[in-house]
Design a protein around this motif. Structure first.
Motif, mmCIF file in Angstrom:
data_model
loop_
_atom_site.group_PDB
_atom_site.id
_atom_site.type_symbol
_atom_site.label_atom_id
_atom_site.label_comp_id
_atom_site.label_asym_id
_atom_site.label_seq_id
_atom_site.Cartn_x
_atom_site.Cartn_y
_atom_site.Cartn_z
ATOM 1 N N PRO A 172 -19.098 -21.160 -24.072
ATOM 2 C CA PRO A 172 -19.428 -19.952 -23.295
ATOM 3 C C PRO A 172 -18.351 -18.873 -23.447
ATOM 4 O O PRO A 172 -18.675 -17.700 -23.655
ATOM 5 C CB PRO A 172 -19.520 -20.481 -21.858
ATOM 6 N N TYR A 228 -25.041 -22.517 -26.891
ATOM 7 C CA TYR A 228 -24.335 -21.229 -26.846
ATOM 8 C C TYR A 228 -24.052 -20.665 -28.229
ATOM 9 O O TYR A 228 -23.226 -19.772 -28.390
ATOM 10 C CB TYR A 228 -23.042 -21.355 -26.029
ATOM 11 N N THR A 229 -24.716 -21.216 -29.254
ATOM 12 C CA THR A 229 -24.499 -20.743 -30.619
ATOM 13 C C THR A 229 -25.805 -20.268 -31.239
ATOM 14 O O THR A 229 -26.363 -20.906 -32.123
ATOM 15 C CB THR A 229 -23.909 -21.873 -31.487
ATOM 16 N N PRO A 230 -26.327 -19.132 -30.750
ATOM 17 C CA PRO A 230 -27.542 -18.615 -31.377
ATOM 18 C C PRO A 230 -27.253 -18.281 -32.841
ATOM 19 O O PRO A 230 -26.143 -17.869 -33.181
ATOM 20 C CB PRO A 230 -27.855 -17.356 -30.570
ATOM 21 N N MET A 242 -20.135 -22.361 -30.600
ATOM 22 C CA MET A 242 -19.514 -21.479 -29.619
ATOM 23 C C MET A 242 -19.414 -22.201 -28.274
ATOM 24 O O MET A 242 -20.286 -22.999 -27.929
ATOM 25 C CB MET A 242 -20.374 -20.220 -29.410
ATOM 26 N N TRP A 277 -34.298 -18.574 -24.432
ATOM 27 C CA TRP A 277 -33.232 -18.488 -25.439
ATOM 28 C C TRP A 277 -33.736 -19.016 -26.788
ATOM 29 O O TRP A 277 -33.518 -18.408 -27.831
ATOM 30 C CB TRP A 277 -32.004 -19.316 -25.025
ATOM 31 N N LEU A 294 -24.294 -25.394 -33.558
ATOM 32 C CA LEU A 294 -24.280 -26.528 -32.629
ATOM 33 C C LEU A 294 -24.240 -26.085 -31.174
ATOM 34 O O LEU A 294 -23.362 -25.299 -30.781
ATOM 35 C CB LEU A 294 -23.071 -27.427 -32.922
ATOM 36 N N ILE A 316 -25.275 -15.189 -34.068
ATOM 37 C CA ILE A 316 -23.809 -15.188 -34.128
ATOM 38 C C ILE A 316 -23.359 -15.387 -35.574
ATOM 39 O O ILE A 316 -22.437 -14.734 -36.069
ATOM 40 C CB ILE A 316 -23.246 -16.299 -33.211
ATOM 41 N N LEU A 373 -18.569 -17.223 -26.864
ATOM 42 C CA LEU A 373 -19.715 -16.316 -26.948
ATOM 43 C C LEU A 373 -19.431 -15.026 -26.186
ATOM 44 O O LEU A 373 -19.791 -13.935 -26.644
ATOM 45 C CB LEU A 373 -20.974 -16.999 -26.392
ATOM 46 N N LEU A 416 -24.540 -16.104 -18.461
ATOM 47 C CA LEU A 416 -23.132 -16.469 -18.258
ATOM 48 C C LEU A 416 -22.444 -15.507 -17.300
ATOM 49 O O LEU A 416 -21.533 -15.897 -16.559
ATOM 50 C CB LEU A 416 -22.382 -16.476 -19.607
#
Lengths: 433, 433
Positions: B398, A354-356, B396, A251, A351, A359, B401, B431
């Motif tokens: 999960p 899960y916040t690539p 985000m 990731w 942050l 986004i 996202l 996920l």
């Protein structure tokens, strides 16, 4: 192979300073050419714009054809598939929701002397948005520039987008339609910037110009600055990821590559407290690079400007981050909120794992036009503020003037500005009669 | 003799356009000289600064003497009389009170997808303020630049002020002390800007440079822009007074002259609905000019760039005002609040006959660094915002996202940015496992 740095190494300071100082921008000197184009558009208006469009975009137009007609836009938009349309609409909605909250408040109050003070925000009347043509035409950038302008209340929003050989990206026109753009012109380059700044018979001048462009566009924006407002001149994109070992190396590798694939001069840096994790990410980058469509761009970027830095703790990571002042900063650590309080110089912070960053390029809501090249030390990303200006207000009563006027007179006299002092004194004398 | 214009005249549009377009700036081309000075300071640091100071200011210093010592400042300040000191302190207090209210708020919220969004404002770490030396050294400008920086939270604020032949204005040092300035250097010109931007052995670099200066300083600021942030490049000062006949012509004349006395290129314009009142003001200007100390400056300014415009009503006045977009706007009419709602392009508005513009220069509270040359159409006066920058934040979950990630992936693919899409897809696949 990116650079591997370690803060405990003797030569770290030297290596880090070199990394910070790496000149990634190749800005050809096009200023003389651009000056001529601007002068030409100022003196010959439409005629110059049409000739330059024929020359650079191989497109013969008449003045009537400079703007896309509503029918032309409708026809192009009809080509867009539903999945793309829904994605753009979702992005627009989220960007609008975020930027609406940025609208600043007017204020007005009366102080103890009886003076009423305050300020009022108003929108720029007309704005122009440059959209690059050809391959690097990004509908997302149309949304990111146009929506803040419309949220701010800009009444007239014009887009210029070059259409080499007449080709246009329907998604750009759809994004413009969704964002509420009022006029779309099929022109580009320095001639488009000149037309927006000075106006021609067919294109009314604007007050502010934003949007990315090539070296010619950037030079033209610098030249018309003052006549109109401009946004920042953006450099190559950058990302800094601060990650602990509890992350999926793949990731993080993809996040680094999503900057690297923009531009050979883009820069992707990983800071971690775990040297093994750093190696694992670098390996994952190499693996992904083998199949990545844009590996001819992302590969050189990662090789020439990429870096993996090992730190002893995340306070040290924050300190390095503040020296880098990254455009994009991902905090993939156990407590990203706490770390974000220490990383104060950054355009945008993402942050948690899960916040690539991607986004934020499209659908997060915050703007993706962000300060590059360490300018997050002193500037911010695009926002509604770029399309607003503030007028300060003050109103004295006779009593207020009597209370503070003498000090103004004293200071005016100390600066040898007699008329300033007299303008206060004449009123005070009448009031004191 | 200023121009007299009347909106009912056949040639009004032509005459008004000429007034708007009058080129008042004589900016000598000093760019090549400035480029050399900057390169010299970058390569030789203190040595270059000391040599240039000896050359231009006829002042031989050592590195140790570049900064004023605390004792030197104390000694100079001791020369200031109490009336001047109290006036400066009142001004500082009022400017601080006004600018404290400008501090913007951070924000953070969770949207319906579960994503947390927001932004955070932080101060520029270090700022430099240029203060002109010689005759036109204005302690009020020190307050107007330094106080917003300190209110914003700038930790390190440095001033450069040239001291030709070693002479310094004690009021400038006192203003710096009152405003909380941390370092004061006795240097000026392009070399001061270069030292602030790039740093030398004795002067640490800053992130943002503000303050007025001559053509060399302005050219240097343009050149270092990007390496550091800068404020606007200010042109000659301007005032527009909109007044009805129920005003004292002498007061209005003094307000017009208080701009004209700044600079031969300053511009003072009166708009009135009463032609007789306009004549009376022009007569009052002539009478005051006979005894004004700075008549050799104010006279040519009024003669060459001054104007009295007669309108049929104040809606028309507002319309003309918006085309002028004045730096300073005085509304001396029966209902100034109502009129101010219509005059949307102005740097600062002064409402009612008891608010001469000079109040705003010193003690009103709002900033006196304001947009000139019609740039109030797209920019604002100096404020705490100039010393702050905003970092956007997004996090985000999960679920968030999963809700918006697919749209990001769609848009990334439509822009041929595969790694962007994959950085989202890799997380979604995990996920969804």
């Amino acid at each position: 192979m990116p650079q591997f740095l370690d803060t405990t190494a003797d030569d770290f300071e030297l290596a880090f300073a070199a990394l910070l100082g790496a000149k990634r921008e190749d800005s050809p000197d096009v200023d003389a050419v651009v000056a001529d184009i601007i002068a030409d558009v100022r003196s010959r208006g439409d005629t110059a714009v049409l000739e330059l469009t024929a020359k650079f975009d191989r497109l013969d137009l008449t003045s009537d054809q400079l703007a896309f007609s509503s029918d032309e836009i409708d026809a192009a938009i009809a080509e867009v598939g539903e999945t793309d349309r829904l994605a753009l609409e979702l992005a627009a909605e989220r960007i609008r929701d975020y930027h609406v909250r940025q609208m600043p408040s007017d204020d007005s109050w009366t102080d103890k002397t009886g003076a009423t003070l305050g300020w009022r925000w108003t929108a720029v009347s007309a704005a122009g948005l440059y959209v690059p043509g050809g391959l690097a035409t990004y509908p997302s950038s149309v949304l990111m520039n146009a929506i803040p302008a419309k949220v701010a209340g800009v009444q007239r929003l014009a887009i210029t987008v070059p259409t080499p050989d007449g080709k246009v990206n329907p998604l750009v026109l759809l994004a413009a339609r969704i964002a509420g753009v009022d006029e779309i012109y099929r022109i580009g380059g320095a001639q488009a910037i000149a037309a927006l700044a000075y106006g021609t018979k067919s294109i009314a001048p604007v007050d502010k110009i934003t949007g990315p462009g090539n070296a010619f566009v950037a030079a033209a924006k610098r030249r018309v600055f003052g006549k109109v407002g401009i946004d920042m001149i953006a450099g190559p994109s950058e990302i800094l990821v601060i990650a602990d070992k509890d992350n999926n190396p793949d990731w993080i590798a993809l996040d680094l590559l999503s900057q690297a694939e923009h531009d050979e001069n883009a820069q992707s840096i990983l800071i971690t407290d775990d040297v093994e994790f750093g190696r694992a990410v670098a390996d994952a980058v190499d693996a992904r690079l083998e199949t990545l469509e844009r590996r001819a761009i992302a590969g050189p970027s990662w090789r020439d400007y990429g870096a993996v830095i090992t730190v002893t703790d995340f306070d040290q990571a924050a300190e390095l981050s503040n020296r880098i002042a990254p455009e994009h900063l991902e905090l993939c650590v156990a407590d990203p909120d706490a770390l974000s309080l220490k990383t104060v110089h950054a355009g945008a912070i993402f942050l948690g794992q899960y916040t690539p960053e991607a986004i934020g390029d499209y659908v997060g809501g915050p703007n993706h036009v962000l300060p590059t090249a360490r300018s997050a030390r002193f500037s911010s990303g695009l926002s509604v503020m770029d399309f607003l200006k503030r007028t300060t207000l003050s109103q004295m009563t006779p009593a207020a003037l009597q209370a503070i006027g003498p000090a103004a007179e004293t200071l005016a006299n100390s600066e040898s500005l007699q008329a300033h002092g007299l303008s206060v004194r004449a009123r005070l004398d009448t009031l004191n009669e």
